[in-house]
Design a protein around this motif. Structure first.
Motif, short mmCIF file in Angstrom:
data_model
loop_
_atom_site.label_atom_id
_atom_site.label_comp_id
_atom_site.label_asym_id
_atom_site.label_seq_id
_atom_site.Cartn_x
_atom_site.Cartn_y
_atom_site.Cartn_z
N ASN A 1 84.82 -58.12 -128.35
CA ASN A 1 83.54 -57.46 -128.09
C ASN A 1 83.69 -56.27 -127.16
N THR A 2 84.60 -56.39 -126.16
CA THR A 2 84.86 -55.26 -125.27
C THR A 2 85.38 -54.07 -126.07
N ILE A 3 86.33 -54.36 -126.97
CA ILE A 3 86.90 -53.28 -127.79
C ILE A 3 85.81 -52.64 -128.65
N ASN A 4 84.94 -53.47 -129.26
CA ASN A 4 83.86 -52.93 -130.08
C ASN A 4 82.95 -52.01 -129.27
N THR A 5 82.65 -52.43 -128.03
CA THR A 5 81.79 -51.61 -127.17
C THR A 5 82.45 -50.28 -126.85
N HIS A 6 83.74 -50.33 -126.51
CA HIS A 6 84.46 -49.07 -126.22
C HIS A 6 84.47 -48.16 -127.45
N MET A 7 84.70 -48.74 -128.62
CA MET A 7 84.78 -47.91 -129.82
C MET A 7 83.42 -47.26 -130.12
N ARG A 8 82.34 -48.01 -129.90
CA ARG A 8 81.00 -47.42 -130.09
C ARG A 8 80.80 -46.25 -129.13
N ASN A 9 81.25 -46.42 -127.89
CA ASN A 9 81.10 -45.34 -126.91
C ASN A 9 81.94 -44.12 -127.29
N ILE A 10 83.17 -44.37 -127.79
CA ILE A 10 84.03 -43.25 -128.20
C ILE A 10 83.38 -42.49 -129.36
N ARG A 11 82.90 -43.24 -130.35
CA ARG A 11 82.23 -42.58 -131.49
C ARG A 11 81.05 -41.73 -131.01
N ASN B 1 85.99 -49.37 -138.57
CA ASN B 1 86.19 -50.78 -138.21
C ASN B 1 86.72 -51.55 -139.42
N GLU B 2 87.79 -52.31 -139.21
CA GLU B 2 88.31 -53.22 -140.23
C GLU B 2 87.84 -54.61 -139.84
N TYR B 3 86.80 -55.09 -140.52
CA TYR B 3 86.10 -56.29 -140.10
C TYR B 3 87.05 -57.48 -139.83
N GLY B 4 86.95 -58.02 -138.62
CA GLY B 4 87.75 -59.18 -138.24
C GLY B 4 89.20 -58.87 -137.93
N PHE B 5 89.61 -57.61 -138.06
CA PHE B 5 91.02 -57.26 -137.85
C PHE B 5 91.20 -56.27 -136.70
N GLY B 6 90.46 -55.16 -136.74
CA GLY B 6 90.62 -54.14 -135.71
C GLY B 6 90.02 -52.81 -136.14
N TYR B 7 90.75 -51.73 -135.88
CA TYR B 7 90.24 -50.39 -136.19
C TYR B 7 91.37 -49.52 -136.74
N ARG B 8 90.98 -48.45 -137.43
CA ARG B 8 91.95 -47.44 -137.85
C ARG B 8 91.32 -46.08 -137.74
N LEU C 1 92.75 -46.37 -125.68
CA LEU C 1 92.44 -46.95 -126.98
C LEU C 1 92.60 -45.92 -128.09
N LEU C 2 92.09 -44.73 -127.85
CA LEU C 2 92.18 -43.68 -128.87
C LEU C 2 93.64 -43.31 -129.13
N ALA C 3 94.41 -43.15 -128.06
CA ALA C 3 95.81 -42.78 -128.22
C ALA C 3 96.57 -43.87 -128.98
N HIS C 4 96.24 -45.13 -128.71
CA HIS C 4 96.90 -46.24 -129.41
C HIS C 4 96.54 -46.22 -130.90
N LEU C 5 95.28 -45.92 -131.18
CA LEU C 5 94.83 -45.86 -132.57
C LEU C 5 95.51 -44.73 -133.33
N LEU C 6 95.88 -43.67 -132.60
CA LEU C 6 96.45 -42.48 -133.24
C LEU C 6 97.96 -42.54 -133.40
N ARG C 7 98.57 -43.65 -132.95
CA ARG C 7 100.03 -43.70 -133.08
C ARG C 7 100.45 -43.61 -134.53
N ILE C 8 99.71 -44.30 -135.40
CA ILE C 8 99.98 -44.20 -136.85
C ILE C 8 98.63 -43.96 -137.52
N PRO C 9 98.19 -42.72 -137.59
CA PRO C 9 96.89 -42.43 -138.19
C PRO C 9 96.79 -42.98 -139.61
N GLY C 10 95.67 -43.61 -139.91
CA GLY C 10 95.45 -44.15 -141.24
C GLY C 10 95.74 -45.63 -141.35
#
Length: 231
Positions: A196-206, A221-228, A167-176
């Motif tokens: 919800n699974t993604i939200n849980t993983h992101m909380r754990n990563i943070r 978190n970009e509400y209703g869309f995803g993360y950056r 998940l982190l590597a995917h998020l970092l493909r285009i930072p920002g």
């Protein structure tokens, strides 16, 4: 070098099929029908990887309890859960314990043997001296090594599970830039993943980053869309 794979499965037919497929890949196996037998056998010889069913005879969480015991002895041990319990909460529980993989049943014994081989190769890369690793990517204070699937923040290792790293590597493909929930779900290479699974993983990563740096605030978190990843 021959690796030893511990298989803990209370169904005798499945246990036998898993052993045969894994042995055909050139690995040794040690098979156990329950948690007590596994603890006794593993005490005599530590495995290089463990495949655990979650429900073991009368213990509905026997695999979870065994995983906790094994990782307390050897935190670097790769663990694969195989189970008919595919509820999101079960999957999250397994991954939170530190399992490297979580596969729903029924599963092809041949596919399982390939997963075992793949995780052992990854274990070898992670254990290799730093000088032999490659493909390190730096984004600010973050370093990602795609070969060993390891992350470091300000030079300190962040102990991520494989799913968290993906998940982190995917998020970092285009930072920002924001990444959608759907895209993040696909990057996990897992079944039964929801927002919800993604939200849980992101909380754990943070949480893992903030254990190293209390001011860490790069995952937005970009509400209703995803993360950056905020640069």
């Amino acid at each position: 070098m021959s690796y030893l794979i511990a298989i803990v499965e209370d169904d005798a037919d499945q246990r036998s099929n898993y052993c045969a497929a894994i042995e055909n890949k050139g690995f040794e196996t040690a098979a156990y029908p329950n948690r007590a037998a596994a603890l006794e056998g593993i005490r005599e010889r530590q495995p290089d990887l463990a495949v655990l069913d979650i429900i073991l005879e009368s213990e509905v969480d026997g695999g979870f309890m065994l995983c906790r015991d094994l990782l307390a002895q050897n935190p670097e041990l790769p663990v694969i859960f195989l189970t008919e319990r595919v509820d999101e909460i079960d999957k999250i529980s397994g991954l939170r314990l530190g399992a490297w993989d979580y596969q729903p049943k029924p599963i092809s014994a041949t596919f399982l043997a390939e997963r075992v081989a793949s995780l052992l190769r990854l274990k070898e890369v992670r254990a290799a001296p730093e000088t032999t690793k490659s493909n390190a990517k730096r984004v600010g204070d973050l370093t990602l090594n795609e070969s060993s699937m390891q992350a470091a923040w300000k030079g300190e290792r962040v102990d991520l599970t494989l799913t968290e790293f993906r998940l982190l590597a995917h998020l970092l493909r285009i930072p920002g830039e924001a990444v959608t929930y759907d895209s993040l779900m696909q990057s996990t290479i897992q079944s039964y993943v929801t927002s919800n699974t993604i939200n849980t993983h992101m909380r754990n990563i943070r949480k893992k980053f903030r254990q190293l740096d209390s001011e860490f605030d790069c995952i937005k978190n970009e509400y209703g869309f995803g993360y950056r990843w905020a640069k």
